[in-house]
Design a protein around this motif. Structure first.
Motif, short mmCIF file in Angstrom:
data_model
loop_
_atom_site.label_atom_id
_atom_site.label_comp_id
_atom_site.label_asym_id
_atom_site.label_seq_id
_atom_site.Cartn_x
_atom_site.Cartn_y
_atom_site.Cartn_z
N GLN A 1 0.82 -1.20 0.00
CA GLN A 1 0.00 0.00 0.00
C GLN A 1 0.86 1.26 0.00
N ASP A 2 1.97 1.25 0.73
CA ASP A 2 2.87 2.41 0.76
C ASP A 2 3.54 2.65 -0.60
N LEU A 3 3.85 1.56 -1.31
CA LEU A 3 4.36 1.70 -2.68
C LEU A 3 3.34 2.40 -3.55
N PHE A 4 2.10 1.95 -3.46
CA PHE A 4 1.00 2.50 -4.22
C PHE A 4 0.78 3.96 -3.82
N TYR A 5 0.80 4.20 -2.52
CA TYR A 5 0.54 5.52 -1.95
C TYR A 5 1.51 6.57 -2.48
N SER A 6 2.81 6.29 -2.35
CA SER A 6 3.81 7.27 -2.78
C SER A 6 3.82 7.45 -4.29
N GLN B 1 -6.17 11.74 -9.58
CA GLN B 1 -5.23 11.79 -8.46
C GLN B 1 -5.98 11.98 -7.14
N VAL B 2 -7.01 12.80 -7.14
CA VAL B 2 -7.85 12.98 -5.95
C VAL B 2 -8.42 11.64 -5.49
N PHE B 3 -8.93 10.87 -6.45
CA PHE B 3 -9.53 9.58 -6.13
C PHE B 3 -8.51 8.66 -5.48
N PHE B 4 -7.33 8.54 -6.08
CA PHE B 4 -6.34 7.59 -5.57
C PHE B 4 -5.70 8.07 -4.26
N VAL B 5 -5.54 9.39 -4.11
CA VAL B 5 -5.05 9.91 -2.83
C VAL B 5 -6.03 9.58 -1.72
#
Length: 315
Positions: free
Chosen positions: A69-74, A100-104
């Protein structure tokens, strides 16, 4: 009017962190290093957990998903930040901004859910050690992880569907380095009261729901640890929770304030965003490996195996 506004505004300008070209060059090097270290650290944690049978436990199962998830997050924000630091016109399309709003939003929710699930895992391990294997079964662990992703994506979907109805007028400058939902509200010339209410409900539900689970888990954990007779036993039990508590403090301390505070483009707002979207994915692998003897031992075993393979190939 709506169609006119949508046809007129096709992109936003991200002001980023600095307008000084020299500062931007330094920031590019800094964030590139942070991003590469984030990728390396989290990929290493995932690799170690999946290759070492000693780490095939619920705690490390959740940790591997947190690292993924942190890989995806950054990767949602940092690549675009790096691109804008090198370009003179720091533009992002309306569609790209909303994506980007959606994925953030989704990745923030996933992180919160996974951290609360990991708190429940520590509660089960410390408060019910004899039943731990039955309570935290493989099926339950998988359901908790999938549930975290589903809940977060559904929450993000509801917010982004409302955001698609927003009309953007002449002002198209975002005082931020990425697109986040609170930053879009001042740019809209349509009524955003429903959007604001939905965002507030989502933030409070995530914050209260996950924080309550973490809080009550640790109330029981502390109560159980204090009832342990030996000092070494209490120290060992606390050590299994210290990494998780550090990660929780780093993430929640910045993410909750960011989504509940008014949008102003202030330096504090940027710092909070960097804290939970850039710094937290970087330090999580360090937090969970620095004082973790099992992870350190697994890293040593993997390194030895790798060196042995290299020596065998040379022979």
């Amino acid at each position: 009017m709506a169609s006119g506004n949508h046809s007129r505004i096709t992109e936003f300008i991200l002001l980023g962190l600095s307008a000084d070209p020299h500062v931007q060059a330094l920031l590019f090097v800094l964030f590139l290093m942070i991003y590469l270290l984030t990728l390396l650290g989290n990929l290493l944690i995932i690799l170690v957990i999946h290759t070492d049978s000693n780490l095939h436990t619920p705690m490390y199962f959740f940790l591997s998903h947190l690292s993924f998830q942190d890989l995806f997050y950054s990767s949602v924000t940092v690549p675009k930040l790096l691109e804008n630091l090198l370009s003179q016109r720091k533009a992002i399309s309306v569609e790209g901004c909303l994506a980007q709003v959606f994925f953030v939003f989704a990745t923030t929710g996933i992180e919160a859910c996974l951290l609360s699930v990991m708190a429940y895992d520590r509660y089960a391990a410390i408060c019910h050690p004899l039943l731990y294997g039955q309570v935290m079964s493989k099926q339950l662990c998988e359901r908790l992880v999938w549930g975290s992703w589903v809940v977060a994506f559904l929450d993000a979907l509801m917010n982004i569907l409302l955001a698609l109805n927003m009309d953007f007028c002449d002002v198209q400058t975002i005082h931020h380095y990425s697109c986040e939902l609170p930053s879009l509200f001042p740019l809209s010339c349509s009524d955003v009261s429903t959007n604001s209410a939905m965002l507030l409900c989502s933030a409070l539900l995530h914050a209260i729901g996950t924080c309550l689970l973490i809080f009550f888990s640790y109330v029981r954990i502390v109560s159980t640890i204090l009832s342990i007779g030996s000092t070494s036993g209490r120290s060992k039990a606390f050590s299994t929770c210290s990494s998780h508590l550090t990660a929780v403090s780093l993430f929640y301390g910045s993410a909750i304030f960011r989504y509940l505070m008014p949008t102003s483009g202030s330096p504090l707002e940027l710092i909070l965003s960097i804290q939970y979207s850039v710094i937290t994915p970087l330090v999580n692998p360090l937090i969970y490996s620095w004082k973790n003897k099992e992870v350190k031992a697994a890293l040593r075993r993997m390194t030895i195996k790798y060196l042995q393979c290299l020596s065998t190939e040379e022979i």
